[in-house]
Write an enzyme that holds these catalytic residues in place. Structure first.
Site, PDB file in Angstrom:
ATOM      1  N   LYS A   1     -68.089 -38.338  12.530  1.00  0.00           N
ATOM      2  CA  LYS A   1     -69.403 -38.455  13.171  1.00  0.00           C
ATOM      3  C   LYS A   1     -69.814 -37.132  13.819  1.00  0.00           C
ATOM      4  O   LYS A   1     -70.940 -36.667  13.655  1.00  0.00           O
ATOM      5  CB  LYS A   1     -69.396 -39.592  14.191  1.00  0.00           C
ATOM      6  CG  LYS A   1     -70.754 -39.879  14.802  1.00  0.00           C
ATOM      7  CD  LYS A   1     -70.690 -41.047  15.789  1.00  0.00           C
ATOM      8  CE  LYS A   1     -70.373 -42.357  15.130  1.00  0.00           C
ATOM      9  NZ  LYS A   1     -70.449 -43.502  16.061  1.00  0.00           N
TER      10      LYS A   1
ATOM     11  N   LYS B   1     -54.645 -37.267  22.720  1.00  0.00           N
ATOM     12  CA  LYS B   1     -55.382 -36.180  22.073  1.00  0.00           C
ATOM     13  C   LYS B   1     -55.510 -34.983  23.015  1.00  0.00           C
ATOM     14  O   LYS B   1     -55.348 -33.830  22.609  1.00  0.00           O
ATOM     15  CB  LYS B   1     -56.776 -36.659  21.667  1.00  0.00           C
ATOM     16  CG  LYS B   1     -56.808 -37.625  20.492  1.00  0.00           C
ATOM     17  CD  LYS B   1     -58.244 -37.973  20.171  1.00  0.00           C
ATOM     18  CE  LYS B   1     -58.343 -38.914  18.991  1.00  0.00           C
ATOM     19  NZ  LYS B   1     -59.754 -39.246  18.676  1.00  0.00           N
TER      20      LYS B   1
ATOM     21  N   GLU C   1     -58.008 -33.969  13.132  1.00  0.00           N
ATOM     22  CA  GLU C   1     -57.249 -34.247  11.919  1.00  0.00           C
ATOM     23  C   GLU C   1     -58.147 -34.131  10.683  1.00  0.00           C
ATOM     24  O   GLU C   1     -57.781 -33.512   9.675  1.00  0.00           O
ATOM     25  CB  GLU C   1     -56.624 -35.646  11.981  1.00  0.00           C
ATOM     26  CG  GLU C   1     -55.641 -35.841  13.113  1.00  0.00           C
ATOM     27  CD  GLU C   1     -56.288 -36.354  14.401  1.00  0.00           C
ATOM     28  OE1 GLU C   1     -55.550 -36.873  15.251  1.00  0.00           O
ATOM     29  OE2 GLU C   1     -57.539 -36.238  14.544  1.00  0.00           O
TER      30      GLU C   1
ATOM     31  N   GLU D   1     -57.129 -51.992  18.612  1.00  0.00           N
ATOM     32  CA  GLU D   1     -57.970 -51.001  19.280  1.00  0.00           C
ATOM     33  C   GLU D   1     -59.114 -51.683  20.022  1.00  0.00           C
ATOM     34  O   GLU D   1     -59.602 -51.172  21.027  1.00  0.00           O
ATOM     35  CB  GLU D   1     -58.519 -50.001  18.258  1.00  0.00           C
ATOM     36  CG  GLU D   1     -59.070 -48.730  18.892  1.00  0.00           C
ATOM     37  CD  GLU D   1     -59.317 -47.626  17.883  1.00  0.00           C
ATOM     38  OE1 GLU D   1     -58.431 -46.770  17.705  1.00  0.00           O
ATOM     39  OE2 GLU D   1     -60.399 -47.629  17.257  1.00  0.00           O
TER      40      GLU D   1
ATOM     41  N   HIS E   1     -38.988 -61.597   1.756  1.00  0.00           N
ATOM     42  CA  HIS E   1     -37.657 -61.002   1.610  1.00  0.00           C
ATOM     43  C   HIS E   1     -37.439 -59.879   2.617  1.00  0.00           C
ATOM     44  O   HIS E   1     -36.561 -59.038   2.432  1.00  0.00           O
ATOM     45  CB  HIS E   1     -37.487 -60.486   0.180  1.00  0.00           C
ATOM     46  CG  HIS E   1     -37.530 -61.571  -0.841  1.00  0.00           C
ATOM     47  ND1 HIS E   1     -36.393 -62.249  -1.249  1.00  0.00           N
ATOM     48  CD2 HIS E   1     -38.570 -62.137  -1.501  1.00  0.00           C
ATOM     49  CE1 HIS E   1     -36.727 -63.170  -2.147  1.00  0.00           C
ATOM     50  NE2 HIS E   1     -38.046 -63.130  -2.306  1.00  0.00           N
TER      51      HIS E   1
ATOM     52  N   GLY F   1     -66.214 -46.914  14.860  1.00  0.00           N
ATOM     53  CA  GLY F   1     -65.492 -46.512  13.658  1.00  0.00           C
ATOM     54  C   GLY F   1     -64.817 -47.661  12.938  1.00  0.00           C
ATOM     55  O   GLY F   1     -64.884 -47.782  11.713  1.00  0.00           O
ATOM     56  N   ARG F   2     -64.158 -48.535  13.689  1.00  0.00           N
ATOM     57  CA  ARG F   2     -63.423 -49.638  13.052  1.00  0.00           C
ATOM     58  C   ARG F   2     -64.345 -50.753  12.571  1.00  0.00           C
ATOM     59  O   ARG F   2     -63.872 -51.707  11.959  1.00  0.00           O
ATOM     60  CB  ARG F   2     -62.371 -50.168  14.020  1.00  0.00           C
ATOM     61  CG  ARG F   2     -62.907 -50.624  15.370  1.00  0.00           C
ATOM     62  CD  ARG F   2     -61.754 -50.840  16.352  1.00  0.00           C
ATOM     63  NE  ARG F   2     -62.194 -51.204  17.692  1.00  0.00           N
ATOM     64  CZ  ARG F   2     -62.571 -50.324  18.621  1.00  0.00           C
ATOM     65  NH1 ARG F   2     -62.605 -49.038  18.336  1.00  0.00           N
ATOM     66  NH2 ARG F   2     -62.924 -50.725  19.828  1.00  0.00           N
TER      67      ARG F   2
END
Length: 547
Positions: free
Chosen positions: A206, A513, A212, A353, A385, A267-268
């Protein structure tokens, strides 16, 4: 005592828990032949079975009272009307506008946001179609074959989950890739599969400053220019999903290839925005819009259905029942659908979050109830399993969601019936369990007796009474995927509304951060560091010695 735990419904649920906690679901099913029909709902072709939960009519009635007394209806109305319910950031929350297929006005500060939404959708449609049919090509005139999405968090997990889920709809000559980790291995492993002449990069940030994402984007830019050598070629191979026109232009991206999204989209919750461009490129805009249609249908269901027949509301209330009254600390999502393998990962961010908060909306520290659970899971057949042992016989209560499609996109012998038999069997086993007497009888038939029989019977007994929800749908289509995602989004909102927390900020990710930026400067040079705590100093100094 907080307002929530003083509500009459909360206090009644505490008393009711004492009555229902000793009861076993196998006895509930014996006593009520109609339990499945009474505790299941259908939305389009999605069947939601919540009959294998430790509830009765009284439980459900009290949970619905809790929703009403918590002001859930008013809070839903506030979100849909564009009020700034993200109070810490003073923002509205309007991901519902992104998939508003009715196109009715949705207002923010008196302005209808739908023209902006539709403008970006039109831009996505034109761009994705031109790439897919070969009008937009690389700098040497070759068709685009590989699309690399560079993002992190919601800018990665949403489209990655959707593209994986809808693999059967992807063109055979088109290869989507997703890079989020700043560890260079992920980017380099991806670039090793690509050619500069036929690769398109989508940079999703954004602000265009996400560390990152921009580190990966600039490295991808260098890789591209090592062959292309002409910065003018960047405009044919890089696209921005951002709002920072200045930095996008400085990067070399044509502003016509900048796709906007807004601060009222978290964002999510952004899969249905321009963040979904890699989905549109992979499956086509027409199918991407089917995702929007499925999500919108659930949005309308959540907005209008009475709470007793409202699937996201019931999902949220059941989670609160186990989290706050049974003390369950986690919740597991188990898709019996290979293409939904990343759904648990996606929901980890969406849920934890959103509801991993310890302060209520009045700024008070929450001390007398717990909020969001730990959410985890993986493909159900593999999980059987790996960790099902803990769910079946461990000392922790772990509510489960099972998801499966009645039809597979591909067919190979008895594979799908075998998969589905496990989908049906595991919730049944978790509910029924196996009594000591049943274990003893089983062992006697095998010829075991004496002390060995009693020893093994204890190990082979299952307590059962483990709660599960089941989602059974016809086939995993784009519309079905959109509906499933929206069901979980609104479940998360329901729980946050009742817990009285802000689902839409993420202050907890900021401290790390900030410290990382400081440490990055300390890592320069070979001198020993002494400016942090003893452990951090020791780790940094040992790293310097090893590098």
């Amino acid at each position: 005592m907080s307002k929530l735990t003083a509500l009459p419904a909360w206090l009644a649920l505490q008393r009711h828990y004492q009555d229902i906690s000793p009861l076993h679901m196998r006895d509930m099913f014996k006593a009520d032949p109609q339990r499945f029909s009474r505790f299941s709902l259908q939305f389009e072709d999605i069947l939601f079975d919540y009959s294998k939960n430790r509830i009765d009519d009284t439980t459900l009635s009290l949970l619905l009272d809790l929703a009403k007394q918590s002001g859930l209806a008013e809070k839903i109305g506030a979100m849909y009307s564009g009020q700034k319910i993200n109070t810490t950031e003073d923002r509205a929350v309007l991901h519902i506008a992104l998939r508003n297929r009715s196109n009715r006005p949705i207002y923010l500060s008196g302005r209808d946001v739908m023209p902006d939404v539709n403008r970006v959708l039109d831009q996505m449609r034109q761009f994705s179609e031109e790439v897919r049919i070969g009008i937009r090509r690389g700098y040497t005139g070759k068709r685009i074959r590989d699309v690399v999405n560079i993002g992190i968090g919601g800018s990665d997990l949403g489209p990655y989950t959707a593209v994986t889920a809808l693999t059967p709809y992807i063109k055979s000559d088109f290869r989507p890739h997703f890079v989020s980790n700043v560890d260079e291995s992920e980017l380099l492993d991806t670039l090793d599969q690509c050619d500069q002449e036929t690769t398109l990069f989508l940079v999703a940030s954004k602000t265009f400053t996400t560390q990152e994402t921009m580190t990966n984007a600039h490295s991808a830019r260098q890789w591209f220019l090592a062959k292309a050598r002409d910065e003018e070629a960047i405009s044919k191979h890089f696209v921005a999903i951002s709002t920072n026109a200045r930095l996008v232009k400085e990067f070399g991206i044509d502003l016509e290839n900048m796709f906007e999204f807004w601060d009222w989209v978290g964002g999510r919750y952004s899969m249905c925005s321009a963040i979904g461009l890699p989905i549109a490129l992979a499956i086509g805009m027409e199918r991407f819009e089917k995702i929007l249609e499925g999500a919108h249908a659930v949005d309308e269901h959540f907005r209008t259905a009475p709470f007793e027949r409202n699937i996201p509301v019931l999902m949220g209330l059941l989670g609160i029942w186990y989290n706050n009254f049974f003390g369950a600390e986690s919740h597991v999502v188990l898709p019996y659908d290979h293409h939904l393998a990343f759904l648990p990962t996606y929901l980890q961010q969406a849920d934890m979050e959103s509801n991993g908060k310890g302060v209520d909306k009045q700024g008070r520290r929450i001390t007398d109830y717990t909020t969001g659970p730990i959410l985890w899971g993986q493909s159900g057949a593999n999980g059987q399993h790996a960790f099902y042992q803990l769910i079946h016989q461990g000392t922790k209560l772990i509510p489960c969601d099972f998801l499966a499609g009645a039809q597979s996109h591909r067919h190979l012998g008895a594979h799908h019936p075998i998969l589905m038999s496990n989908f049906f069997a595991q919730p049944e086993a978790l509910m029924l369990g196996k009594t000591l007497d049943e274990a003893r009888e089983e062992l006697r038939k095998e010829g075991v007796d004496g002390e060995r029989l009693e020893f093994l019977a204890q190990a082979k007994a299952f307590p059962g009474n483990r709660p599960t929800n089941a989602f059974l749908y016809r086939k995993l289509t784009p519309r079905t995927l959109g509906s499933l995602i929206a069901l979980y989004e609104h479940k998360i909102f329901t729980q946050g509304a009742i817990w009285d927390i802000n689902c839409f900020d993420q202050m907890g990710v900021e401290l790390g951060k900030h410290l990382a930026n400081t440490i990055q400067k300390d890592m320069a040079g070979d001198a020993s560091i002494a400016s942090h705590d003893g452990s951090t100093n020791g780790l940094i100094n040992y790293y310097k010695a090893l590098r």
